[in-house]
Design a protein around this motif. Structure first.
Motif, PDB file in Angstrom:
ATOM      1  N   GLN A 189       4.263 -11.859   4.724  1.00 34.91           N
ATOM      2  CA  GLN A 189       2.859 -12.029   4.358  1.00 34.91           C
ATOM      3  C   GLN A 189       2.395 -10.998   3.325  1.00 34.91           C
ATOM      4  N   ALA A 190       3.315 -10.136   2.882  1.00 38.57           N
ATOM      5  CA  ALA A 190       2.922  -8.989   2.062  1.00 38.57           C
ATOM      6  C   ALA A 190       2.658  -9.370   0.611  1.00 38.57           C
ATOM      7  N   ILE A 191       1.732  -8.618  -0.011  1.00 37.12           N
ATOM      8  CA  ILE A 191       1.555  -8.690  -1.458  1.00 37.12           C
ATOM      9  C   ILE A 191       2.479  -7.672  -2.126  1.00 37.12           C
ATOM     10  N   PHE A 192       2.623  -6.506  -1.511  1.00 37.16           N
ATOM     11  CA  PHE A 192       3.577  -5.487  -1.957  1.00 37.16           C
ATOM     12  C   PHE A 192       4.198  -4.832  -0.722  1.00 37.16           C
ATOM     13  N   ALA A 193       5.509  -4.683  -0.742  1.00 34.12           N
ATOM     14  CA  ALA A 193       6.234  -3.959   0.304  1.00 34.12           C
ATOM     15  C   ALA A 193       7.281  -3.108  -0.396  1.00 34.12           C
ATOM     16  N   THR A 194       7.264  -1.801  -0.141  1.00 31.36           N
ATOM     17  CA  THR A 194       8.140  -0.885  -0.866  1.00 31.36           C
ATOM     18  C   THR A 194       8.786   0.098   0.098  1.00 31.36           C
ATOM     19  N   VAL A 195       9.877   0.711  -0.367  1.00 32.64           N
ATOM     20  CA  VAL A 195      10.594   1.704   0.436  1.00 32.64           C
ATOM     21  C   VAL A 195      10.929   2.905  -0.432  1.00 32.64           C
ATOM     22  N   VAL A 196      11.184   4.021   0.238  1.00 30.14           N
ATOM     23  CA  VAL A 196      11.654   5.243  -0.421  1.00 30.14           C
ATOM     24  C   VAL A 196      12.980   5.642   0.216  1.00 30.14           C
ATOM     25  N   GLU A 197      13.912   6.072  -0.630  1.00 39.59           N
ATOM     26  CA  GLU A 197      15.224   6.516  -0.159  1.00 39.59           C
ATOM     27  C   GLU A 197      15.529   7.912  -0.694  1.00 39.59           C
ATOM     28  N   GLY A 201      19.507   8.010   3.000  1.00 36.34           N
ATOM     29  CA  GLY A 201      19.191   6.602   3.208  1.00 36.34           C
ATOM     30  C   GLY A 201      17.699   6.335   3.135  1.00 36.34           C
ATOM     31  N   LEU A 202      17.274   5.256   3.764  1.00 36.93           N
ATOM     32  CA  LEU A 202      15.865   4.850   3.736  1.00 36.93           C
ATOM     33  C   LEU A 202      15.055   5.772   4.647  1.00 36.93           C
ATOM     34  N   ILE A 203      13.998   6.358   4.078  1.00 36.94           N
ATOM     35  CA  ILE A 203      13.227   7.358   4.834  1.00 36.94           C
ATOM     36  C   ILE A 203      11.737   7.023   4.934  1.00 36.94           C
ATOM     37  N   GLY A 204      11.282   5.982   4.244  1.00 37.30           N
ATOM     38  CA  GLY A 204       9.873   5.624   4.314  1.00 37.30           C
ATOM     39  C   GLY A 204       9.631   4.229   3.804  1.00 37.30           C
ATOM     40  N   TYR A 205       8.524   3.640   4.230  1.00 39.62           N
ATOM     41  CA  TYR A 205       8.194   2.282   3.782  1.00 39.62           C
ATOM     42  C   TYR A 205       6.696   2.040   3.904  1.00 39.62           C
ATOM     43  N   GLN A 206       6.226   1.058   3.169  1.00 40.11           N
ATOM     44  CA  GLN A 206       4.862   0.563   3.338  1.00 40.11           C
ATOM     45  C   GLN A 206       4.868  -0.945   3.160  1.00 40.11           C
ATOM     46  N   ILE A 207       3.979  -1.617   3.898  1.00 42.51           N
ATOM     47  CA  ILE A 207       3.788  -3.066   3.792  1.00 42.51           C
ATOM     48  C   ILE A 207       2.296  -3.315   3.638  1.00 42.51           C
ATOM     49  N   SER A 208       1.909  -3.996   2.571  1.00 43.51           N
ATOM     50  CA  SER A 208       0.495  -4.270   2.302  1.00 43.51           C
ATOM     51  C   SER A 208       0.273  -5.759   2.138  1.00 43.51           C
ATOM     52  N   THR A 209      -0.810  -6.235   2.711  1.00 36.44           N
ATOM     53  CA  THR A 209      -1.136  -7.658   2.669  1.00 36.44           C
ATOM     54  C   THR A 209      -2.302  -7.903   1.713  1.00 36.44           C
TER      55      THR A 209
END
Length: 288
Positions: A189-197, A201-209
């Motif tokens: 359902q997201a408009i933007f979903a991003t991660v930081v590595e 490895g993967l250490i952070g994320y955000q999900i925005s609708t």
């Protein structure tokens, strides 16, 4: 048809062939509580406890509170026909739901609720207010400081889901954790979903609708081993840049976020990114 307290009420698990009657209940009835959720109440059909109250062969109420994460259940929906005693049917449904949750060894049961009538029902059954989810909105007029974390977030892809879930489990207490299927639904359902590595490895994320005039930052998580490095702010900063590049056709860009009133770390990140309290909040109730 009118229903009264003297009409026999049958409590049973919802079944797939209840779909139409449940849809009508959730659509038309005035006593209609819904959790802040990525799933519609009807989408929980097939999980338990999803209980219905039946009178003379007709559904008059439903309670939805299946666990999603281990040991935790949220009251996701309660609906009742306006012609029946709502306190009576709530107690009948809640008592059966609690028995089922006890058998599943659920240790945390909670609800996010603004409706006074629903708050009264919760408190009559042993729930107590323990926190609040507050709403903040971004102030685009104030300049944003650039992030100190050097790597720019990248777009989330389905292959990231197991690692996103691992971060979610690590950085939230059980009550606020999401299952991987729920995170995948949020991503869909997201408009933007991003991660930081980083090198680990993967250490952070955000999900925005999406919202009518911008977006809503629905989920933000940074692994505890990486906190304090500015990663949460880097994710928020990158999101705001992406949203600003796609302004609404009418009106100014609006970006909102919810977080717990007691979550000092999250509030500090949002304050740095120029989010301000709107005054809106959603009380959190837990069962004791």
């Amino acid at each position: 048809m009118l229903f009264s307290a003297t009409t026999p009420t049958h409590i049973r698990p919802a079944e797939k062939n209840d779909h139409l009657a449940l849809s009508n209940l959730f659509h038309f009835e005035a006593y209609n509580f819904r959790h802040l959720d990525w799933k519609r109440p009807i989408d929980w059909l097939g999980t338990q406890p999803f209980l219905v109250a039946e009178q003379k062969g007709r559904l008059v109420a439903a309670l939805v509170c299946p666990p999603d994460s281990p040991g935790v259940a949220w009251v996701r929906a309660f609906v009742a026909a306006g012609q029946i005693p709502v306190e009576q049917v709530w107690q009948a449904l809640w008592q059966e739901a609690y028995r089922e949750l006890e058998a599943k060894k659920i240790t945390k049961i909670a609800a996010i609720c603004m409706e006074p009538w629903m708050q009264k029902l919760l408190m009559s059954s042993g729930f107590r207010r323990t926190d609040a989810v507050v709403v903040l909105a971004w102030d685009p007029a104030s300049p944003l400081a650039p992030p100190r974390f050097p790597a720019r977030p990248r777009v989330m892809v389905p292959e990231d889901f197991p690692n996103v879930y691992a971060v979610d489990q690590a950085c939230f207490v059980p009550l606020w954790q999401n299952s991987q299927p729920i995170l995948e639904l949020a991503f869909a359902q997201a408009i933007f979903a991003t991660v930081v590595e980083d090198e680990t490895g993967l250490i952070g994320y955000q999900i925005s609708t999406p919202s009518p005039r911008g977006g809503h930052l629905a989920r933000l998580g940074v692994h505890p081993r990486a906190q304090g490095r500015g990663i949460g702010y880097a994710l928020v900063y990158d999101l705001l840049v992406r949203l600003a590049a796609h302004p609404p056709v009418l009106g100014s860009l609006q970006v909102t976020v919810n977080t717990q009133a007691e979550n000092a770390a999250s509030l500090a990140v949002y304050k740095k990114a120029n989010f301000q309290f709107t005054g809106h909040q959603y009380p959190v109730y837990e069962y004791f």
